[in-house]
Design an enzyme around this catalytic site. Structure first.
Site, PDB file in Angstrom:
ATOM      1  N   THR A  67       3.303  -3.667  -8.831  1.00  0.00           N
ATOM      2  CA  THR A  67       4.446  -3.172  -9.611  1.00  0.00           C
ATOM      3  C   THR A  67       5.085  -1.950  -8.960  1.00  0.00           C
ATOM      4  OG1 THR A  67       2.964  -1.866 -11.017  1.00  0.00           O
ATOM      5  CG2 THR A  67       3.581  -4.070 -11.815  1.00  0.00           C
ATOM      6  N   SER A  68       4.794  -1.721  -7.694  1.00  0.00           N
ATOM      7  CA  SER A  68       5.324  -0.554  -6.985  1.00  0.00           C
ATOM      8  C   SER A  68       6.716  -0.831  -6.423  1.00  0.00           C
ATOM      9  CB  SER A  68       4.386  -0.188  -5.832  1.00  0.00           C
ATOM     10  OG  SER A  68       5.054   0.575  -4.838  1.00  0.00           O
ATOM     11  N   PRO A  69       7.718  -0.007  -6.771  1.00  0.00           N
ATOM     12  CA  PRO A  69       9.062  -0.248  -6.235  1.00  0.00           C
ATOM     13  C   PRO A  69       9.144  -0.060  -4.726  1.00  0.00           C
ATOM     14  CG  PRO A  69       8.984   1.875  -7.362  1.00  0.00           C
ATOM     15  CD  PRO A  69       7.685   1.177  -7.652  1.00  0.00           C
ATOM     16  N   THR A  89       6.752  -0.674  -2.635  1.00  0.00           N
ATOM     17  CA  THR A  89       6.167  -1.880  -2.056  1.00  0.00           C
ATOM     18  C   THR A  89       7.198  -3.004  -2.069  1.00  0.00           C
ATOM     19  OG1 THR A  89       3.949  -1.198  -2.773  1.00  0.00           O
ATOM     20  CG2 THR A  89       4.242  -3.504  -2.195  1.00  0.00           C
TER      21      THR A  89
END
Length: 199
Positions: free
Chosen positions: A11-13, A15
């Site tokens: 859920t990392s932007p 990433t």
């Protein structure tokens, strides 16, 4: 053969903004990638960081500006305040772990499908139907979303412990076989140069 350990959060932007550049770099260098999804919100306090919601308002505001700017530069659509974030990252991480163990599909594409669902498609990556669709589009059996959950949970927890022990403090984070670390999607060019022996 070159090896890259890839620590990331589903859920990392940032990433998400990495897109498929890691996979392109790995292909150029004949490198293998081991995908190690982890819980970034648990990583931050253990390594001197803060979850976004606990950061100073000026940092929170800058993060939104930077995400929009980086996405535009990379030609990627993004909603910097998606409808389903934050959400539980564990189910999608377990799916990545199960898919990597099962083989037969494209793990990099799966990771990108999950991240795109969250940051560009307004879908909740904690929901089974979303995870199944992401698995299917990456060439995996959608039923992987329902199998190996205990093993997925154990690996997910182990990835966090490994990350802390190896100096990982954010996502995405890349470590080469010689132990050289690279933090952030904006350091992928440096990773490429390192694998080329130029950096």
């Amino acid at each position: 053969m070159a090896q890259i350990d890839y620590f990331f959060a589903t859920t990392s932007p940032y990433t998400y903004l990495a897109g498929n550049r890691l996979e392109q770099i790995a292909a150029r260098h004949g490198a293998t990638v081991t995908y190690k999804p982890l819980d970034a919100m648990s990583l931050f306090p253990r390594t001197g960081g803060l979850p976004p919601k606990d950061r100073h308002p000026s940092r929170q505001a800058y993060r939104l500006i930077d995400l929009a700017r980086q996405a535009k530069k990379l030609g990627l659509p993004i909603n910097v305040k998606p409808a389903h974030w934050p959400t539980n990252p564990a189910p999608s991480a377990y799916a990545v772990i199960a898919a990597q163990n099962a083989g037969g599909g494209d793990v990099g594409a799966l990771v990108q499908n999950i991240l795109r669902a969250c940051w560009a498609e307004e879908r909740n990556v904690a929901e089974d139907d979303v995870i199944r669709d992401c698995l299917d589009r990456a060439g995996f059996d959608p039923a992987l979303a329902d199998r190996g959950l205990l093993a997925g949970a154990e690996t997910y927890a182990a990835n966090l412990e490994e990350a802390v022990s190896r100096g990982v403090f954010g996502a995405p984070f890349y470590i080469t076989a010689d132990g050289t670390p690279f933090w952030g999607q904006d350091r992928l060019e440096d990773l490429d140069l390192h694998l080329s022996g130029k950096l």
